[in-house]
Each structure stands twice: as structure tokens, then as C-alpha cells.
Design a protein around this motif. Structure first.
Motif, PDB file in Angstrom:
ATOM      1  N   GLU A 278       0.876  -1.167   0.000  1.00 50.78           N
ATOM      2  CA  GLU A 278       0.000   0.000   0.000  1.00 50.78           C
ATOM      3  C   GLU A 278       0.912   1.216   0.000  1.00 50.78           C
TER       4      GLU A 278
ATOM      5  N   ARG B 203     -14.786   1.249   0.721  1.00 49.37           N
ATOM      6  CA  ARG B 203     -14.675   0.794   2.106  1.00 49.37           C
ATOM      7  C   ARG B 203     -15.352   1.814   3.022  1.00 49.37           C
TER       8      ARG B 203
ATOM      9  N   GLU C  66     -10.295   2.338  -1.912  1.00 50.17           N
ATOM     10  CA  GLU C  66      -9.023   1.651  -2.100  1.00 50.17           C
ATOM     11  C   GLU C  66      -8.878   1.368  -3.593  1.00 50.17           C
TER      12      GLU C  66
ATOM     13  N   THR D 194      -1.705  -1.083  -3.930  1.00 54.29           N
ATOM     14  CA  THR D 194      -2.920  -0.399  -3.494  1.00 54.29           C
ATOM     15  C   THR D 194      -2.607   1.006  -2.995  1.00 54.29           C
TER      16      THR D 194
ATOM     17  N   ARG E 139      -5.018   4.222  -0.772  1.00 56.68           N
ATOM     18  CA  ARG E 139      -6.310   4.596  -0.170  1.00 56.68           C
ATOM     19  C   ARG E 139      -6.561   6.077  -0.409  1.00 56.68           C
TER      20      ARG E 139
END
Length: 146
Positions: free
Chosen positions: A28, A58, A66, A83, A85
Motif C-alpha cells: 500500500e 470501504r 481503495e 494499493t 487509499r
């Protein structure tokens, strides 16, 4: 030299959270490093094929969206998940089109279904809904058209 993807991202991207091994390896990255991370993985780790790019809503988990990119070496051997966010408001991230031209259709789908903007990428035109459609149907709080 082909590098382990976790080492490549971990060394090259400040703020990356890396985990897993083999096909479950993932990182991430901060949204501002999204494109850089994809480029590092392509050049240093040989992950030259973008297999998928999608968004997960999410809702209720802090950073709402995400963005997920599934990368591969193209031969079926190495796979990696990247990933980032994004918050609900101002959900914008750099486009991967310069690194992976195939990202265009995936990014257009993320825009249409979730309202995610991709800087420097394809025009934000709907791909699955009508041009005059209001809302983003895959958001958890979408209530349909009236």
C-alpha cells in the motif's frame, strides 16, 4: 537486474506498507506515490503487465476508497498487488496510463462507477452508464435513480 517487488517498493517508496510473499505480495503506497510505485515495479521487478485495476468502496473505514492494481510479469510467474487509499472527498490519484497504457479502460470504469479522478489520464467520460447519468452506481451509498 530484476528485484523482489517488496524490496523495490520498500526501498523506493517512502511510506509504503509492504507485506506477504509469492502471489500474496502487496504494497500500500501513499496516493502521491502511486504512479512512481507502478513504474518502479515495472522497471526494477519486471512486473510489466497490468492485469486489473479497480476500486473498492470501504465506506465507514476512514479512507473510503481503495484503488487496487494487479500486476504480473506477463508470464504467469510473478504477481503483485499495489494499493492506495483515498478519502471520500477529493478522491483523485495519478493515472497509470503512462506506465501501463491498458490502464485507460480500467480508470474510466473507476471514474464511472465510483467517481475517482485520475490526473493525467484519459478523459473522464462514462464508459458503462449514459453520459447524463447522475451518481456512481458502485458506491455503497448509491440509492439509484429517481
Amino acid at each position: 537486474m530484476i528485484r523482489n517487488p517488496i524490496e523495490a517498493v520498500g526501498d523506493g517508496i517512502r511510506g509504503a506498507k509492504v507485506s506477504g510473499e509469492g502471489a500474496a505480495a502487496r504494497a500500500e503506497v501513499p496516493p502521491e506515490r502511486w504512479e512512481d510505485a507502478a513504474a518502479i515495479l515495472k522497471v526494477q521487478s519486471g512486473l510489466s503487465a497490468l492485469m486489473d485495476l479497480f476500486c473498492i468502496d470501504r465506506e465507514g473505514e476512514g479512507l473510503r476508497f481503495e484503488i487496487v492494481a494487479k500486476l504480473s510479469d506477463g508470464g504467469g510467474g510473478s504477481r503483485f498487488t499495489l494499493t492506495a487509499r483515498l478519502p471520500e472527498t477529493g478522491s483523485e490519484i495519478a493515472s497509470l496510463v503512462r506506465v501501463h497504457p491498458a490502464a485507460e479502460w480500467y480508470e474510466r470504469e473507476c471514474f464511472d462507477m465510483f467517481g475517482i479522478s485520475f490526473r493525467g489520464g484519459p478523459a473522464h467520460k462514462r464508459i458503462l452508464t449514459e453520459d447524463d447519468f447522475h451518481g456512481h452506481p458502485l458506491r455503497k451509498d448509491f440509492r439509484g435513480v429517481s
